[in-house]
Design an enzyme around this catalytic site. Structure first.
Site, PDB file in Angstrom:
ATOM      1  N   HIS A  63      -6.473  22.494  13.862  1.00 36.67           N
ATOM      2  CA  HIS A  63      -6.539  21.250  14.576  1.00 36.67           C
ATOM      3  C   HIS A  63      -5.531  20.397  13.888  1.00 36.67           C
ATOM      4  O   HIS A  63      -4.856  20.749  12.847  1.00 36.67           O
ATOM      5  CB  HIS A  63      -7.866  20.484  14.498  1.00 36.67           C
ATOM      6  CG  HIS A  63      -8.922  20.888  15.219  1.00 36.67           C
ATOM      7  ND1 HIS A  63      -9.777  21.887  15.080  1.00 36.67           N
ATOM      8  CD2 HIS A  63      -9.079  20.521  16.658  1.00 36.67           C
ATOM      9  CE1 HIS A  63     -10.505  22.076  16.009  1.00 36.67           C
ATOM     10  NE2 HIS A  63     -10.325  21.248  16.988  1.00 36.67           N
ATOM     11  N   LYS A  67      -7.273  15.049  12.493  1.00 37.00           N
ATOM     12  CA  LYS A  67      -8.836  15.369  12.680  1.00 37.00           C
ATOM     13  C   LYS A  67      -9.470  14.976  11.400  1.00 37.00           C
ATOM     14  O   LYS A  67      -9.178  15.441  10.033  1.00 37.00           O
ATOM     15  CB  LYS A  67      -8.890  16.656  13.063  1.00 37.00           C
ATOM     16  CG  LYS A  67     -10.332  17.033  13.460  1.00 37.00           C
ATOM     17  CD  LYS A  67     -10.475  18.142  14.445  1.00 37.00           C
ATOM     18  CE  LYS A  67     -11.865  18.389  14.666  1.00 37.00           C
ATOM     19  NZ  LYS A  67     -12.555  17.472  15.636  1.00 37.00           N
TER      20      LYS A  67
END
Length: 177
Positions: A63, A67
């Protein structure tokens, strides 16, 4: 009277149960989903189908660097669904000598989970199954946040016909009863 469409993870089981019960009592539909990307939902479903046929599995999720959680809710949901599809934990390789703590990743039911956080990524996940003389890899890539919109729109449209909250986009897609 508001129909909640929730696309986050980390909610406690008690909170989700409360939301489902309250929505049932009020006869108001909604959706709580760990991921709204249709491909990610399909990948999780296919991983659960494959799970009983392999003894070992690892998940690598990647990600963007903003995040906040690791592993991702999608990786956790994938691991939970795969473990639920079996009669036992997966066989997890544990290094005889781990020169850096946690180098082999986290463990959930024998599923080894690895998290990558880098600029330039959106959301990606690979599920690697290992068997005797073979591997199976399932991969999903969200290369743009637009990938979540078809699932969000489906949840919004279908929530109007629901009389309680549904947990999981897979239920709206007919993948789970």
């Amino acid at each position: 009277g508001v129909r909640p469409i929730v696309g986050t993870t980390g909610l406690s089981v008690a909170f989700v149960e409360h939301m489902v019960a309250a929505s049932r009592e009020a006869k108001v539909g909604g959706v709580i989903a760990s991921n709204f990307a249709l491909g990610a939902v399909m990948m999780m479903h296919l991983a659960a189908i494959a799970a009983p046929f392999f003894d070992s599995v690892e998940v690598i999720e990647q990600h963007h660097d903003g995040k906040v959680d690791a592993p991702s809710g999608t990786a956790m949901t994938t691991a939970q669904k795969m473990r639920a599809a079996r009669d036992s934990d997966f066989q997890r390789n544990v290094a005889d000598r781990e020169t850096l703590p946690n180098a082999r990743g986290a463990d959930l039911g024998g599923v080894t989970l690895h998290s990558v956080r880098l600029p330039g990524l959106v959301a990606h996940q690979e599920v690697y199954f290992g068997g005797v003389g073979e591997t199976l890899k399932l991969r999903h890539d969200s290369i743009s946040r637009e990938s979540f919109m078809p699932g969000v729109l489906r949840a919004v449209r279908e929530s109007a016909g629901l009389d309680q909250i549904v947990v999981g986009l897979d239920r709206l897609l007919g993948l789970v009863q």
